[in-house]
Structures are given as structure tokens and as C-alpha cells.
Design a protein around this motif. Sequence first.
Motif, PDB file in Angstrom:
ATOM      1  N   THR A 221     -56.517   0.106 -13.040  1.00  0.00           N
ATOM      2  CA  THR A 221     -56.339   1.510 -13.416  1.00  0.00           C
ATOM      3  C   THR A 221     -54.882   1.730 -13.823  1.00  0.00           C
ATOM      4  N   SER A 223     -51.453   4.206 -13.623  1.00  0.00           N
ATOM      5  CA  SER A 223     -50.858   5.100 -12.633  1.00  0.00           C
ATOM      6  C   SER A 223     -50.939   6.567 -13.048  1.00  0.00           C
ATOM      7  N   ALA A 229     -57.792   6.151 -10.460  1.00  0.00           N
ATOM      8  CA  ALA A 229     -57.057   5.397  -9.449  1.00  0.00           C
ATOM      9  C   ALA A 229     -57.625   5.703  -8.062  1.00  0.00           C
ATOM     10  N   HIS A 244     -56.997  -4.377  -6.342  1.00  0.00           N
ATOM     11  CA  HIS A 244     -56.760  -3.254  -7.242  1.00  0.00           C
ATOM     12  C   HIS A 244     -55.392  -3.430  -7.885  1.00  0.00           C
ATOM     13  N   GLU A 246     -52.779  -1.643 -10.315  1.00  0.00           N
ATOM     14  CA  GLU A 246     -52.430  -0.379 -10.950  1.00  0.00           C
ATOM     15  C   GLU A 246     -51.269  -0.613 -11.912  1.00  0.00           C
TER      16      GLU A 246
END
Length: 276
Positions: A221, A223, A229, A244, A246
Motif C-alpha cells: 500500500t 502511505s 493501508a 505489509h 508501505e
Amino acid sequence: MEQLTGQIRGIRVGWSEGGDPEGGPLVLLHGFTGSSDVWGSFEQVLGGCRLIMPDLTGHGRTDSPADPGRYGMEEQIADLDALFDAIGLDRFSLLGYSMGGRVAIGYAAARQERVRRLILESTSPGLLLEEERQKRRDSDKNLAAFILREGIPAFTDYWEGIPLFESQLGLPAARRREVREGRLCNRPEGLAGSLLGIGTGSQPSYWEELHGLSMPVTLITGSLDGKYAAIASRMLKALPDARHAEVEGAGHAVHVENPERFATIVKEAINEGGQP
């Protein structure tokens, strides 16, 4: 990239292939308003893999059936299965962005034996509550009617202005034009059918199925995309084997806004366990 078409379960399906035909296979699924063309710029950096990039129903060179039910999740899974069988694809890594990520989750839940690893960019397993799903179905129905009534250029103007893509305003003008031209290539009936048949409100919720996905999963994802997120953080707690990543300064379409970092994360994911 080689562009291909074939008859799959009664409709014409388009897909592209690239990279190393002898490399580990990686399937890439585009998002809503996209096509296999969005992955073309990654062929060189991911060229050690055999890249298979389908056009999902109603997009690219794949047909736009009149029946919205033909766009549903079960149909999408069956179409992908038939395509993979036709091109001799057994096990592979599967990457999906946004709508394509939702299809990837549905496919992985139904066909775990075929998916080595799952890479999900800015996506969701669906909406948990029926009340939420009904509200989204109503919204998608209205948007589908707008597309059919006003056409693709008017819809593209609207779509580019929603908050989800606000972070793309900072991209170079040439890149923004490229993204816009891809959206303008769509057909009204294809996008409308996609919204009605496999919108977030129409697809099943896969939150409960996440616990049973045994393959490694990488969640990507930006930010600046707080909504997705947060969804990824929830998914991380439910998935047995997940990480994950980011990306700072990126929004919903990480592969568009920071393609270098996106490619690095994907390469790291597919190299973790050897071949894709």
C-alpha cells in the motif's frame, strides 16, 4: 510483450505474455479501468519471470458480455482457470491490484493448490456486512448508469477527480496522460458490467477465508492511501503468513506512482522462496 486472444468459456479473452518463457510464472491482474497494458513497463525489471497478464472481463481485449452476472467472481475464477489450463500453467505467483487484487483473493481462496504466493496491491477482501454491501451496490448501480448515459470521456473526468487518485496529480504530465489514455480506451458496457457484476458490494466477502490462505502473502500500500493501508493492517492480522510493505509518498496506485519501489517489493516477494 506478445498480445494474444482466445475463446474461453464462450467469450473472447485477451492476455499478454512476456519475460522469460522458461522462468517461474507470475500472473498479474490489473485494476478497474485498466488492462494488461499497465504492466508493460515492468517486463524488463521482472523479465526473469514468465509474465502472464490477462485482460479481465469487460477490459482490454476481453469481451464485455451484456449480462452483469457474467462478470461475477465465480465466473472470473472459472475464466482464469480455463485460460491457465489452455496455456499450460499449473502453479504460479499471483499479483493483483485493487479490483484485480480482489479477484486474486477470490482465486487463491478457491484454488489454493495453484497459487505459490500472493501479492496484493491496494486491495480488500470485500465488505463484511450486508448493509455495507447493499450501500455499495446502490452506489455502483448509479455509477454504471452514469457511464452508459454519459460515456467514457465524462466518466474518466469524474474518476480522475475522486480522492482515491488525488496523489496522482503530482505525477509528471506525460505519465498522467498515459494513465488517462488507458482509461479512455475502455468501453461503457464493459465498465458498467464490471461495476454491477464484481464491484465490492457484489463480490463475496473473503475476510473469513483469509485465515485459511497458507501461501506467503505480500501486501503493498501507499502511505498516502490511509483507507487501504488500514485494510492491509487488518488483513495482516488474519493471514497466517504475510508481510505489509508501505511505500512512502505513494497513494492507491503504487505501481504508477513509484514503479521502482513497487518492482523491488515484487522481486523480493517472488525471490523469497526461490522460483515464483
